[in-house]
Write an enzyme that holds these catalytic residues in place. Structure first.
Site, PDB file in Angstrom:
ATOM      1  N   HIS A  94      22.313  17.405 -11.547  1.00 26.99           N
ATOM      2  CA  HIS A  94      23.712  17.674 -11.204  1.00 26.99           C
ATOM      3  C   HIS A  94      24.609  16.445 -11.389  1.00 26.99           C
ATOM      4  O   HIS A  94      25.836  16.591 -11.510  1.00 26.99           O
ATOM      5  CB  HIS A  94      23.822  18.119  -9.747  1.00 26.99           C
TER       6      HIS A  94
ATOM      7  N   GLU B 195      18.955  18.232  -8.182  1.00 26.47           N
ATOM      8  CA  GLU B 195      20.123  17.488  -7.710  1.00 26.47           C
ATOM      9  C   GLU B 195      20.425  16.305  -8.613  1.00 26.47           C
ATOM     10  O   GLU B 195      21.594  15.963  -8.830  1.00 26.47           O
ATOM     11  CB  GLU B 195      19.914  17.029  -6.263  1.00 26.47           C
TER      12      GLU B 195
ATOM     13  N   ALA C  39      19.460  21.581  -0.891  1.00 24.54           N
ATOM     14  CA  ALA C  39      20.021  20.248  -1.116  1.00 24.54           C
ATOM     15  C   ALA C  39      21.451  20.390  -1.616  1.00 24.54           C
ATOM     16  O   ALA C  39      21.916  21.484  -1.928  1.00 24.54           O
ATOM     17  CB  ALA C  39      19.171  19.468  -2.124  1.00 24.54           C
TER      18      ALA C  39
END
Length: 863
Positions: free
Chosen positions: A315, A312, A278
């Site tokens: 992040h 993700e 990803a």
């Protein structure tokens, strides 16, 4: 890859000179199948009037360059993937109009045509340096700016960007469209983004389908959510589940970070032919389509998808809100996202044993990486872009996360996250370096982290912990010490917080009966608490997996592990013990055939899916590469018999049954075993609860092809029935697995020598190329691989070159000739690009390790 590198020194100089305000980027995606238009206006300031700099662009052609209302000659100022900028003013406006190329490599703007319905799908992938393949950009993370995108594309497409998708405006008819003539088109004008780095901008475009939802975040804001995939996969997309995990992640991270989600929306798109798991584009995360499950899938993969979704999302804070200044602090992005995503998975989702998965899978990756000649500190020395592109590895992700887990234990979880929260508040929308984070953690915890940082973050290598003791006549410890050692090249002795577990066989099961938790900081540490205690059946020096270190068993513990590992009820303890056995095997201290026998004797007791998957993979590596070649065929037959037996005994429809039958098909080589695979494939033989869906049928067919029991006609028939992206990848793997010299030569020609094949076809065919029961089929490539290497590196993109090196290096051959060829290339190419040399150093190291393991195995078997 000439002319596309950027050094840290160049980036530092440019950052000292320039401040970038904004980009206005217009993309025309309706110009045909090969190219698209890019029109970029950049507003920026310069510290010195009259100074010079450059901006990056990889284009098919540049139509115009205008700087501060002055037209410049593109032929003069655009060279070597850079636009030269001279006589800069205090405030500057640059406009560049260019024609860009779509790719099939997963870099820049990737274009994919769905074989099911002919629809076109696009997505961008910019990390590390590939936004310059789409627009003109100051390509480095610390030159943050606002980005406004305007996209013209077929009117029936969904356009996803970093900001909420605006309503499209009719733009007429395009004669070319994007592969379909006379296409109605529209224009989408996005609002400017927050201040951000260029590598996390994104445009995803095509007739994607999915589901929209929303949530209310901790500050009361409504955050739109979206989950999308290709139209032909929509029936398999469990969007509600993805949204549920996303909601759990939002709640967990906003609470732990004490900082609300900072962006306008959160879309997740599962895109075709994606190189990685990803990518954390702000508000527009892209995921691999491998996470859209069209059939039965291992629980381990399902868990990994959840970890990836949460990785993700993490992040958005670590990396997107606060970004490293230069790529040597990539760990500030990846290690933190990996640690916090595993933490969130364990505490906020149904996968409560995710730290077991981390111990078995992620740390196995990290230990291997840290013992390669290319090992580096978590905070790595990154001199240029090629350095960082090869640095997305087991140290940056898994070792870094393991070290952070230890740091949390060292400073305390409450103080750790208090420091993290303050870090976000102080540095939001800015760039940071290691000291910026450590300063906040020191303030909240009251600990001096300088020594800790030097030991764990700024030096490379892994320590080994072993027990040294004396016993009295009653079998009690008369003395007990933990000995810590280090590799001579990386001699750092580190502080460890460890738990020492004492395990005994009780009523036929291995159980922990005592535990001592202590600090290890020296080469030798006396453990007074164990003096006088009875020697246990198994002593585990890294019980609960608290630290990052190799561990060695004493003889009694090793024997107990071989006999009773499968009876241990604690999944984390099993994972750590499996890891010790595997590391000992890789080092040639435990004969590979002994490891194989230990797996066969204990794997039926392994119920944790990720550990089972990891150990079965290690079983295959040990069998096919580490065992003595002269004994391999006989042992392979034993393994196949046992794996089939275990699959037949496993619970109907269970994850264990599914994994074991696939592992059996992977090693099936004899006529008898291939006949069983054929019967499973056709349905003549059935296992209760096992459905042979399309993907499992491909696995069986590839097994038959690799064994010479099926060929091109069967592959073609299967592909005709499954003419999808997954089907084409499986067919490529099957064709490359054909066990003839002509079959291997065809795979080599079509994928290594050709520049037309898409990235995932290269990857799939490479897996088939290495799928051999007779490694001598790969003998010609011991020399051929190195003959093509420099040309490959010069002519192909980084992603494809790396993929070919990884997939087509003939490691299954693992003989002295291959080792000599690798060593000879390294000796003859001392000035080769550092990233290329790193890949070959690693391949050479893997080969040399395999030879040492084979020799150790042969010495025991022939003694």
């Amino acid at each position: 890859m000439p002319g596309t590198n950027l050094t840290r020194a160049e980036a530092r100089t440019r950052a000292e000179l320039l401040r970038v305000e904004s980009y206005d980027i217009k993309l025309d995606l309706a110009r045909g199948e090969k190219q698209f238009g890019s029109d970029t206006t950049v507003r920026f300031s310069a510290a010195e009037t009259g100074s010079s700099s450059f901006i990056s662009l990889i284009a098919d052609s540049v139509e115009s360059v205008e700087l501060n209302d002055v037209q410049l000659d593109p032929a003069t100022v655009y060279q070597d993937s850079r636009v030269l900028l001279e006589n800069l003013q205090k405030e500057n406006v640059l406009r560049v109009v260019s024609t860009q190329a779509y790719t099939n490599t997963g870099e820049g703007m990737h274009r994919f045509v769905d074989p099911v319905d002919g629809e076109v799908y696009l997505y961008t992938q910019f990390e590390v340096p590939d936004s310059r393949r789409v627009f003109t950009v100051f390509e480095q993370p610390d030159l943050k700016a606002k980005f406004k995108f305007t996209v013209t594309a077929p009117a029936n497409w969904l356009i996803v960007g970093n900001q909420p998708t605006p309503e499209p405006v009719d733009a007429g008819i395009s004669e070319l469209g994007n592969g379909k003539p006379n296409t109605p088109i529209a224009t989408w004008s996005f609002e400017p983004t927050p201040v951000m780095s260029s590598y996390i901008t994104a445009i995803i475009a095509g007739p994607y389908k999915g589901k929209r939802s929303e949530l209310t975040n901790s500050e009361g804001r409504t955050i739109p959510l979206g989950v999308f995939c290709r139209a032909s996969l929509e029936a398999h997309l469990d969007a509600d589940y993805i949204i549920e995990k996303t909601r759990q992640g939002f709640e967990f991270f906003e609470r732990e970070f004490n900082f609300p989600y900072p962006f306008a929306k959160y879309d997740q798109v599962f895109v075709p032919e994606f190189n990685m798991g990803a990518m954390e584009n702000i508000g527009a995360v892209t995921h691999t389509e491998a996470y859209v499950f069209r059939g039965k899938t291992e629980e381990a993969v399902k868990e990994r998808r959840v970890v990836t979704v949460l990785h993700e999302l993490a992040h958005m804070w670590f990396g997107d809100l606060v970004t490293m200044k230069w790529w040597n602090d990539l760990w500030l992005n990846e290690s933190f996202a990996e640690y916090t995503s595993v933490l969130a998975t364990a505490e906020a989702t149904e996968y409560t044993d995710s730290w077991t998965t981390f111990a078995s899978h992620e740390k196995s990756w990290a230990y291997r990486q840290d013992q390669l000649p290319s090992t580096h500190p978590v905070v790595a020395e990154i001199l240029d872009l090629e350095d960082v592109m090869s640095n997305f590895d087991g140290i940056t992700y898994a070792k870094g996360a393991a070290v952070l887990k230890a740091l949390v234990a060292y400073v305390g979880r409450k103080d750790f996250f208090l420091g993290v929260s303050e870090y976000f508040r102080k540095h939001q929308y800015k760039n940071t370096e290691l000291p910026d984070l450590l300063q906040e953690l020191e303030l909240t915890s009251g600990r001096d982290l300088n020594t800790w940082s030097q030991a764990w973050l700024e030096t490379a290598g892994v320590n080994t912990l072993s027990a040294r003791f004396e016993l009295d006549l009653a079998g009690n410890y008369k003395s007990f010490e933990v000995v810590q050692s280090a590799h001579e090249k990386y001699p750092t002795i580190r502080p460890h917080r460890v738990a020492i577990g004492c395990y005994n066989v009780v009523n036929g099961r291995l159980e922990r009966t005592a535990q001592v938790e202590t600090d290890i900081a020296e080469s030798v540490t006396e453990i007074a608490e164990l003096v006088g205690a009875a020697q246990p059946d198994l002593l585990l020096l890294n019980d609960d997996d608290l630290t990052f270190a190799k561990v060695r068993f004493d003889e009694r513990s090793l024997q107990t592990a071989k006999e009773y590992l499968g009876s241990c009820e604690d999944s984390l303890a099993r994972a750590v013990i499996w890891g010790v056995l595997w590391d000992t095997t890789r080092d040639g201290e435990l004969p590979a055939s002994e490891f194989v026998k230990t797996v066969l004797a204990n794997i039926s007791g392994e119920t944790q899916s990720s550990t089972l998957r990891t150990v079965l993979g290690q079983l295959h590596t040990a069998l096919s590469i580490y065992t003595a070649p002269e004994n391999r065929n006989a042992l392979t037959s034993v393994v196949a018999i046992k794996l089939l037996e275990l699959a037949e005994q496993a619970a109907a429809g269970s994850d264990s049954q599914f994994q074991l039958v696939k592992a059996f098909a992977e090693v099936a080589a004899s006529k008898t075993h291939l006949a069983t695979v054929a019967d499973l494939h056709s349905g003549k033989k059935q296992l209760a609860g096992l459905e042979v869906d399309t993907d499992l049928a491909w696995a069986f067919l590839i097994s038959l092809v690799a064994g010479g029991a099926a060929g091109e006609s069967e592959i073609a028939a299967a592909l005709a029935a499954d003419n999808t992206a997954s089907g084409n990848q499986a067919a490529a793997k099957a064709r490359a697995a054909i066990p003839t010299a002509a079959g291997k030569a065809a795979a080599w020609k079509d994928n290594v020598l050709s520049g037309e094949v898409p990235n995932l076809i290269v990857r799939s065919s490479g897996a088939g190329f290495q799928r051999v029961h007779n490694p001598e089929l790969l003998a010609p490539y011991a020399k051929e691989f190195f003959k093509e290497l420099n040309t490959l590196w010069e002519q192909r993109s980084f992603a494809i070159a790396e993929e070919i090196i990884d997939s087509y290096y003939p490691l299954p051959l693992a003989n002295a000739k291959l080792e000599r060829e690798a060593a000879a290339w390294l000796a003859a190419n001392t000035n080769a690009p550092r990233a290329l040399r790193r890949f070959i150093l690693e391949a050479h190291s893997d080969t040399a390790r395999a030879l040492r393991a084979q020799q150790a195995d042969g010495a025991v078997l022939n003694s």
